[in-house]
Design an enzyme around this catalytic site. Structure first.
Site, short mmCIF file in Angstrom:
data_model
loop_
_atom_site.label_atom_id
_atom_site.label_comp_id
_atom_site.label_asym_id
_atom_site.label_seq_id
_atom_site.Cartn_x
_atom_site.Cartn_y
_atom_site.Cartn_z
N ASN A 7 1.07 -1.36 0.37
CA ASN A 7 -0.24 0.14 -0.16
C ASN A 7 0.93 1.48 -0.43
O ASN A 7 1.98 1.50 0.51
CB ASN A 7 -1.06 0.01 1.87
CG ASN A 7 -1.61 1.35 1.44
OD1 ASN A 7 -1.53 2.29 1.10
ND2 ASN A 7 -3.37 0.70 1.56
N ASP A 9 -0.39 4.95 0.18
CA ASP A 9 -0.82 5.73 0.03
C ASP A 9 -0.14 7.04 1.06
O ASP A 9 -0.33 8.09 0.52
CB ASP A 9 -1.98 5.35 0.75
CG ASP A 9 -3.48 4.52 0.69
OD1 ASP A 9 -3.46 4.67 -0.70
OD2 ASP A 9 -4.04 4.02 1.43
N HIS A 10 1.11 6.35 1.58
CA HIS A 10 1.81 7.21 2.22
C HIS A 10 3.02 7.95 2.11
O HIS A 10 3.15 8.56 2.49
CB HIS A 10 2.27 6.70 4.02
CG HIS A 10 0.98 6.66 5.03
ND1 HIS A 10 0.28 7.54 5.02
CD2 HIS A 10 0.73 5.06 5.60
CE1 HIS A 10 -1.06 7.07 5.90
NE2 HIS A 10 -0.87 5.42 6.17
N HIS A 43 -5.40 2.91 -1.39
CA HIS A 43 -7.02 3.92 -1.01
C HIS A 43 -7.68 5.58 -1.43
O HIS A 43 -6.77 6.29 -0.86
CB HIS A 43 -6.91 3.74 0.57
CG HIS A 43 -8.37 4.23 1.15
ND1 HIS A 43 -8.63 3.85 2.43
CD2 HIS A 43 -9.28 4.52 0.71
CE1 HIS A 43 -9.57 3.90 3.05
NE2 HIS A 43 -10.73 4.51 1.93
N ARG A 45 -9.64 7.97 -1.00
CA ARG A 45 -10.21 8.21 0.52
C ARG A 45 -11.97 9.31 -0.06
O ARG A 45 -11.63 10.15 -0.48
CB ARG A 45 -10.13 9.10 1.70
CG ARG A 45 -9.24 7.23 2.07
CD ARG A 45 -8.45 8.07 3.57
NE ARG A 45 -9.65 8.60 4.29
CZ ARG A 45 -10.00 7.41 5.82
NH1 ARG A 45 -9.07 6.26 5.70
NH2 ARG A 45 -10.64 7.84 6.31
N ARG A 49 -7.09 12.32 0.97
CA ARG A 49 -6.24 13.31 1.83
C ARG A 49 -5.25 12.40 1.75
O ARG A 49 -3.79 13.07 1.61
CB ARG A 49 -6.56 13.20 3.33
CG ARG A 49 -6.51 10.70 3.62
CD ARG A 49 -5.53 10.90 4.43
NE ARG A 49 -7.80 11.38 5.67
CZ ARG A 49 -8.43 10.56 6.71
NH1 ARG A 49 -7.33 9.76 7.28
NH2 ARG A 49 -9.38 10.41 7.51
N GLU A 70 -9.45 0.27 -3.06
CA GLU A 70 -9.53 -0.30 -1.71
C GLU A 70 -10.49 1.62 -1.03
O GLU A 70 -9.63 2.59 -2.11
CB GLU A 70 -8.13 0.90 -0.71
CG GLU A 70 -7.95 -0.37 0.47
CD GLU A 70 -7.36 -0.18 1.82
OE1 GLU A 70 -8.14 1.26 2.22
OE2 GLU A 70 -6.33 -0.62 1.29
N THR A 101 -8.21 3.48 8.01
CA THR A 101 -9.29 2.42 8.48
C THR A 101 -9.27 1.68 9.85
O THR A 101 -8.50 0.90 10.17
CB THR A 101 -9.20 1.50 7.38
OG1 THR A 101 -8.71 1.97 6.23
CG2 THR A 101 -10.90 0.51 7.48
N GLU A 151 -10.10 -9.70 3.06
CA GLU A 151 -9.29 -9.20 3.77
C GLU A 151 -9.21 -9.25 4.88
O GLU A 151 -10.24 -8.64 5.74
CB GLU A 151 -8.59 -8.03 3.26
CG GLU A 151 -7.64 -7.76 4.26
CD GLU A 151 -7.00 -6.40 3.46
OE1 GLU A 151 -6.85 -6.35 2.27
OE2 GLU A 151 -6.59 -5.76 4.14
N HIS A 190 -4.05 -4.97 8.04
CA HIS A 190 -3.90 -3.68 8.94
C HIS A 190 -2.62 -3.84 10.47
O HIS A 190 -2.67 -5.46 10.22
CB HIS A 190 -5.17 -4.13 9.57
CG HIS A 190 -5.26 -1.99 10.05
ND1 HIS A 190 -5.00 -1.36 10.49
CD2 HIS A 190 -5.61 -1.30 8.58
CE1 HIS A 190 -4.74 -0.38 10.75
NE2 HIS A 190 -6.25 0.04 8.98
N1 PXP Z 1 -5.82 -3.25 4.26
C1 PXP Z 1 -6.94 -1.98 4.24
C2 PXP Z 1 -7.93 -2.40 4.40
C3 PXP Z 1 -6.42 -0.60 4.87
O1 PXP Z 1 -7.23 -0.12 5.17
C4 PXP Z 1 -4.91 -0.56 4.96
C5 PXP Z 1 -4.85 0.04 5.27
O2 PXP Z 1 -4.67 1.37 4.85
C6 PXP Z 1 -4.19 -1.69 5.07
C7 PXP Z 1 -4.60 -2.64 4.99
C8 PXP Z 1 -2.79 -1.46 5.08
O3 PXP Z 1 -2.36 -1.33 6.66
P1 PXP Z 1 -1.21 -0.73 7.38
O4 PXP Z 1 -0.46 0.22 6.92
O5 PXP Z 1 -1.33 -0.76 8.49
O6 PXP Z 1 0.04 -1.85 6.64
#
Ligand code: PXP
Length: 237
Positions: A7, A9-10, A43, A45, A49, A70, A101, A151, A190
C-alpha cells in the site's frame, strides 16, 4: 506461497504535505514492484487526503502487477472506480475523522448496499474484496453477497498485548478456515509489520497480505543514509 500487496498511500501523504509532485506514489509503486511486490494497493478516500483520482489512473497505466483500489461505498468513489476499471476493488468502511481504517466493513448491517455495489462491480468485470473483522457471520455474509475475496482485519492482532495474541490468532485462523471452506480467497492486512508477520503466517497462511505503514516507515530509514550521502557528494558538502 503468500503474496505481498504494498500500500503506497503514505507516499502520497508526504507529497501532499508540500502540495507538489514529490515523492511520486507511482514511482514508489514501480520501485515496490521491482523489489518483488505482487500487487499495489491504494485507498481513494472520500476526502482524497492522500491518493487522488489522477494517481489511480497513472497507477493503472504504469504498474505491471495489479492494482487493488480500496474504497468506501460512496457514490462519488464508486463512480470513479467504475470509470477507472481496476482489476479489483476492496470495500472498507470509512469515517472522516479516523486516522486510518479502524474496523472491518459490516456486511451484515449494510447487506443491501454491499450487494448492490458488488453486483455493479461484478457486472463491470471488476473483482470485489471486502475488508472484514474475523467473525463467522461477516465471512458468511460476504460470501453470500458475492464477494470474490475477503481481507481479514489484523489490526486487533497487530496491536494485541502478549495475553491477547493467542486469542486474536484463534479468531483469524477460524475465519480463515471458514473462508477457505466457502471457496473465498482470503487475504489479511492492517498493522502488519516486521515483528508480527511471521507469527501471523505460521498460523494463518492467507493467500496475500497487504502492508503499507510499516514498509513505508522502514523505507525512510533504509533510504535516509544514501539520500544524505548523495546530497553531500553532489553538492560537495
Ligand atoms: N488493508 C486495509 C483494508 C487497509 O485499510 C490498510 C490501511 O490502508 C491496510 C491493509 C494496510 O495497513 P497498514 O498501513 O497498517 O499496513
Amino acid at each position: 506461497m503468500v503474496l505481498l500487496g504494498v500500500n503506497i498511500d503514505h507516499v502520497a501523504t508526504v507529497r501532499n504535505a508540500r502540495g507538489g509532485t514529490e515523492p511520486d506514489p507511482v514511482a514508489a509503486a514501480l520501485a515496490a514492484e521491482a523489489a518483488g511486490a505482487d500487487s499495489i494497493v491504494c485507498h481513494l478516500r472520500e476526502d482524497r487526503r492522500h491518493i487522488r483520482d489522477p494517481d489511480v489512473h497513472e497507477l493503472l497505466r504504469r504498474i505491471s502487477t495489479s492494482l487493488q483500489l480500496e474504497m468506501a461505498l460512496s457514490d462519488d468513489v464508486i463512480n470513479v472506480a467504475l470509470k477507472a476499471n481496476p482489476p479489483e476493488i476492496m470495500v472498507v468502511p470509512e469515517r472522516r475523522a479516523e486516522l486510518t481504517t479502524e474496523g472491518g466493513f459490516d456486511c451484515v448491517n449494510h447487506a443491501s448496499r454491499l450487494a448492490d455495489a458488488i453486483k455493479r462491480f461484478r457486472d463491470a468485470g471488476i473483482g470485489v474484496s471486502v475488508f472484514i473483522d474475523p467473525d463467522a457471520s461477516q465471512v458468511r455474509k460476504a460470501h453470500e453477497l458475492g464477494a470474490h475475496t475477503i481481507e481479514l482485519h489484523t489490526g486487533p492482532y497487530s496491536h494485541a498485548d502478549t495475553t491477547r495474541i493467542g486469542p486474536e490468532l484463534d479468531r483469524l485462523e477460524t475465519a480463515y478456515r471458514l473462508g477457505c471452506e466457502l471457496g473465498l480467497e482470503v487475504h489479511a492486512g492492517h498493522g502488519l509489520n516486521y515483528g508480527n508477520i511471521r507469527g501471523l503466517l505460521q498460523r494463518v497462511p492467507v493467500a496475500k497480505v497487504n502492508i503499507g505503514h510499516s514498509i513505508i516507515s522502514r523505507a525512510v530509514f533504509t533510504g535516509i543514509g544514501s539520500a544524505v550521502a548523495e546530497m553531500k557528494a553532489l553538492a560537495g558538502l
